[in-house]
Structure formats: structure tokens, C-alpha cells
Design an enzyme around this catalytic site. Sequence first.
Site, mmCIF file in Angstrom:
data_model
loop_
_atom_site.group_PDB
_atom_site.id
_atom_site.type_symbol
_atom_site.label_atom_id
_atom_site.label_comp_id
_atom_site.label_asym_id
_atom_site.label_seq_id
_atom_site.Cartn_x
_atom_site.Cartn_y
_atom_site.Cartn_z
ATOM 1 N N ASP A 1 -9.523 3.503 -4.254
ATOM 2 C CA ASP A 1 -10.327 2.340 -3.878
ATOM 3 C C ASP A 1 -11.677 2.380 -4.584
ATOM 4 O OD1 ASP A 1 -8.231 1.810 -2.214
ATOM 5 O OD2 ASP A 1 -9.359 1.977 -0.346
ATOM 6 N N TRP B 1 -8.308 12.590 -3.370
ATOM 7 C CA TRP B 1 -7.550 12.588 -2.127
ATOM 8 C C TRP B 1 -7.000 13.964 -1.774
ATOM 9 C CZ3 TRP B 1 -5.329 8.099 0.620
ATOM 10 C CH2 TRP B 1 -5.934 6.891 0.248
ATOM 11 N N GLY B 2 -7.056 14.892 -2.670
ATOM 12 C CA GLY B 2 -6.412 16.183 -2.476
ATOM 13 C C GLY B 2 -5.543 16.505 -3.671
ATOM 14 N N ASP C 1 0.839 -1.200 0.000
ATOM 15 C CA ASP C 1 0.000 0.000 0.000
ATOM 16 C C ASP C 1 0.881 1.260 0.000
ATOM 17 O OD1 ASP C 1 -2.314 1.538 0.124
ATOM 18 O OD2 ASP C 1 -3.196 0.343 1.721
#
Length: 693
Positions: free
Chosen positions: A240, A212-213, A168
Site C-alpha cells: 500500500d 510485511w515479513g 485483495d
Amino acid sequence: MKRRLTVLLALLAGLLVVQTPARAVPPVDSVAASAAASQQVLSPTPYMGWNTYYALGGDPTEAEVKSIADFLVSSGLRDAGYQYVWIDGNWAAPTPRSSAGDLVANPDQFPNGLKPLVDYIHSKGLKAGIYTDAGPYIPGKCGLGSHGYYQRDANQFAAWKFDAVKVDYLCGIAADLDPKTVYTEFAQALRNNASGRPMLFNLCNPVTSPDWGNYPEEQQSTYSWSYAPAIAQSWRTYTDVGFVGEIKFKDVLRNYDANARHPEAAGPGHFNDPDYLGPELGMNDEEFRTQMTLWSVAAAPLVIGSDVRKLSKTSLDILSDRDVLAINQDAAGVQAVRVGPAGTTETWVKRLANGDRAVVLLNRGDSPATLTTKASSVGLSGDRFTLKNAWTNQVTESAGTISAAVPAHGAALFRVGRATGQPGVPHVVAGLPQVTKVGGDAVPAGIAPVVAGGDEARVEVTVRNDGARPVFSPRVELAVPAGWTARPVGKAPKLLTPSSSATLAFTVTLPATATPGSSTLTATTSYEVTGKGRLRQETATPLVVAPAPPDDDVVLSHHDWISATSGWMSPTVDRSVGGWTPISMLGQEYPTGLGVASPSTVRYYLGDRCTRLTTTVGIDDAVRNVGPEGGTSTFQVIGDGRVLFDSGVLGRDDVRQADIDLSGVRVLDLVVGDGGDGGYNDRANWAGLNATC
């Protein structure tokens, strides 16, 4: 995995936004050259398996994993190809390393450690996968990280006899690392593990902008394709596909589209990864069948995210369909590409190793449609073609047209090749029953029809002949729920010549007492084929029967809706999305309304009973507690397919008041869009929602 979900939600809320200086984008090497330089081919075709994350969340246990392994065997999923049992995050102890620096499993979840569990998985004829992160362990932010321990951890995973590692990037992004650098280092450690054990490498960077930004391109999953084929067996191509216990169809399409950007990166032994399969986690059977279709032609790894022990027979049958899996596992390893423009309906084609084509006719829309392409458009030449429907196993012959009646949110999947020998059964498409009028009003194209007690509707079934021979005496019988009536309109033709079609219509009448909810219209289409007798096809379409319309003045959020969606979680009545706080905008609280996340559609049945709607729309004050990114939405009020109000793009410092004429409106849609910058921090409010009826 609770820690992963917590971190993801925090990032979505702007709590862990990391400011990173822009970096120059390095030149992209040839993907073919990168693949050639890769390590040995560990998985020539896309690997298949199951993962703990979406089904079991934060605390997978030894007993649960063993139970899943047992079920993969007993259900036949192992023999269908689902070999990998993958333990995702939160398997490590609260302090994940011993004083010597070794990773330690949580003794409450894995009292015997991981090695005996891996041995058990292997004893079942399965393979085992494990999880870590490319970044450093950061207490309170991410629960497990291998940065600084790559070789030690690779050696340990190999000593435990794992067959695959998912790496990850939650800790990696929090620590502002460069993905290409750290993933390359981790890949080298895996290849050089002390046991010499081959292990698959799933590169899992889920970071995307704007989801996410605002991150530089090279830190995002959309950049992984440029370097991952040289170091990994698969790499995530977007964020995801859902949350723990929740995978929605809209996000399946989003991830598929992102995954489709670089089909040239895929090939035997290295594959784009759009994330996991999600049966019964928020999709109906038709939607999941579509996900399975798309993942299969994308040459994507097929990893089940659901608790397989709880799945229906229908879901298990979809997962194990031999013809569909054969397309996914085709030796050429080619990823499908779109033929023609993007839109509500699309055609996708995958070249197969023997020269055949896998063809997908995709219907993203909310109503059924008959979709068509040509054999020449998918790279085939000739005048006779065999079409095998991968889902129904029906084999027919076409003179060059490939078509299918496709339900809303559905996809037809054909294996198409040149025909030889004696003529086959003509490819006849029996259309799905389609409501085209309710009362005297036409149903707008692409809009899911809605009927109510006492309505009279026109239902049409179109039958087309794509074969090289005529078919005779086409007939359609329409079955409706008890108490309804269906009366044919007009006469059926005597024959359908090649490349022709006929539309057969019915007048369907609902009793005034028709029960609200989902009903079904079922058409049985039959026709005669020379030498084959009378053939039959059955098609069915779900139909929504609306609840009673509002009566007198009402707060619409307190009235039953027909359907409601939200970008994440579910629409919340009289609270901001999530239900945590009252609806509030610019410091003013509103006692009634709806809170949603973009994109969202909430549908109500008004039945021509209402004349006016007043509402105040904007972004909830809850976003002021997080970072400045995102928080923009658009609001539209749509009546029977016609836009009655459009707010334009609103930010967190904007509100709009609307006073809308609802005269003559049967079906009302409240639609929220993302303002063009993704759904990041989009907590949108429909405040008030006072209807005069």
C-alpha cells in the site's frame, strides 16, 4: 477500511507472520504472449476513478458513496475520465455470508443492499466497483474472503451489475495460498459469470518483503507481473502507498520505483498498478503534482484515494489537467522508463502513439535544481524540437536540450516532438530562486536551506537559453517578504546566445524580528525575443525561517523542531513511536527523547549556540512483543551537512551512547535509516537528547 488497516498493521508488527516453505519459481512466460492470450480488452487505456479506502476507511455508507458519485459529476471529474466508483473493503455484514452462501452487505451501512446503489451510480453515467479477497474468510484476521466461492461471488457481483472487482490478498497470505493459482481461478470465474457481464479485474496483492515479513518471492506483489497480464486489467506492484488518511511523498516514490521494475508488462488493456492517488493526505501541492506526473507517465490506473468533496481547487485542477491526462491515456499504453542513472535527480521518458515523447525531469531532493537532458537521449532526432509543458501549457522551441527549473520534490513534464514551420519561441529556463550561502557558509547541495532573523543570504537565479536563437536583455527581479531587503549583486548580460546561461545574484537580509515559519522568494525573469517582445516567467521557492535557537541547557526533544518525519505515523516526544509506551531499551526506561519509525529525519535550528549533545540510541523494547523480523536501524547526527555521529546498524539488542561536539553547527539533523532491511518493526529511539547551549 478498518479491517484492512488492522490486518496490515498486525502484519507489519509481525503478529500474522506465516511461515511458508520455499517453492521453486516457475519459468516466466513471455509477457507479450500472455497479453495476447488475455480476455477481451475491457480498458485499452488505464482506467480512472475513485475508491473508498484511504478517504472513508472502514465504514463506507450508501449515503457517502452517493454523495461522492454526485460530486464526481458536478465537479467535472467524471467528464475528465474518473468513471469508476469503487467500494473497497468492510462493506459486508459482520457475518459476510447468508446460510445459503451468498455475500450480504452490512445493513447498517447499506440499508437497501448494493444493487440499488449500483443502479444509482450507473444513473450518473458512472461505473461501479466492488472488493473481495482471494483467500477464505478468517474471523478476527480478515473480514471478507471468496476462496471456495469464486464462481458464486463472481455471479453475484455480475447480478448486482458491478463493472469492476478488486481482489485483495490479506486472507490469501494468512491462509498461505499461492497467488498465481488462486488469482487465475478467480479471473476465470469472473470471465465465466452467469450474466456474461464484462468486469474489470484489479489484482491486489500488497504483500512485499521486508515490509510485511519474509515471504517467498512468488507470494509477493513484485512477482505478479509475471502472470497477471494474462488474467487481469491491472495488478498491484508493491505494498500500500499509505495508511487510511495518510499518503506520504516518500512512499509515493517507493511505490513508483517498485512499479517501474517491469515496464514491459504494461500495454493496452493491462497495466502495472502502483496504488492510489493521494491529494491532501500528507503531501503538499508540489508533491501531489509530482505523483500525478509519475502515475501518468507510468500508464498507471488513476484512482483517487482522497475524499474528493473536500479537495481544494488546486488539487481538482491537478487531477483534471487535460494535457497530463492525455499522456496517461495515450493509446500506445507504454510505461515510462528511466534514462540514465538513478539518483536525486532523474529523467524518465514515455513513448507516445504519434511518436512524440513525454519527458519527466524529476527532483527527489530537498532543494530546487535545474535539470537537463537531450532530445537524442529520449529517442528523438533532428535539430528543432517543440516542447509543451504539460502543467503550464507553455509551448517553446529547443535546439535539442530539454531543461527545466524543478522545485524540491517536484517534476517537470514535457510533451516533446520534432518542430516544423516557422521558428517558435526559444525555450528559456527561468531558474528558481536558490539560497547558496547563509552568512559566510555555503548551503550543502541537496539540503533545504534554513535562515533565521538577522541572517544575510546569497540568493541566485540562473537563466539559460536552450533555443536556436539569442534572447536579449535578460533581467531578474526578486520579491521578498515585507521587512526583508534584496540587493542585486553584479550586472545582467546584454544577451543570452543559444546554449548559454547567466546567473544573477542577490544579497537578501532578514530583519532580526523575522517571523519563524514558511516564507517565499519570488523571481520575475524577463527577456526580449525578436518578434515576440518582452516575455516574462515567474518562479517561486519556499524558504524556512527557523524558530529561535535553544538557550542554556535544554532537552532537545522539548524544543521546537523545524521539520520532522517518521516512516509511519509521526515522531513522538518522550514516548516510543505511536505514543503508546514510554521510551524503553534493554529494559531501561528513559523519561525524555524522541520515538520514530524508519526512515526519519528530525531537524533543529541551533544557530551556533550549542556545544554538546548527549543521547542514547537503539530499538524500542516494544518490538519484543512481536515477531523476530526486522527491528534494525541506523542513527546519524548531521550538522550543516557533515556527519558528526554514525551508529552503524543496530538491532533490538544493541544500544549506543553518543557524546557529540556541536560547536559551530547551525542546522542539526537527526537521521534514522532502515538498516538495509526495510522498515519492518523499526521503532527507533533518540533517548535523552540533552543539549548544552
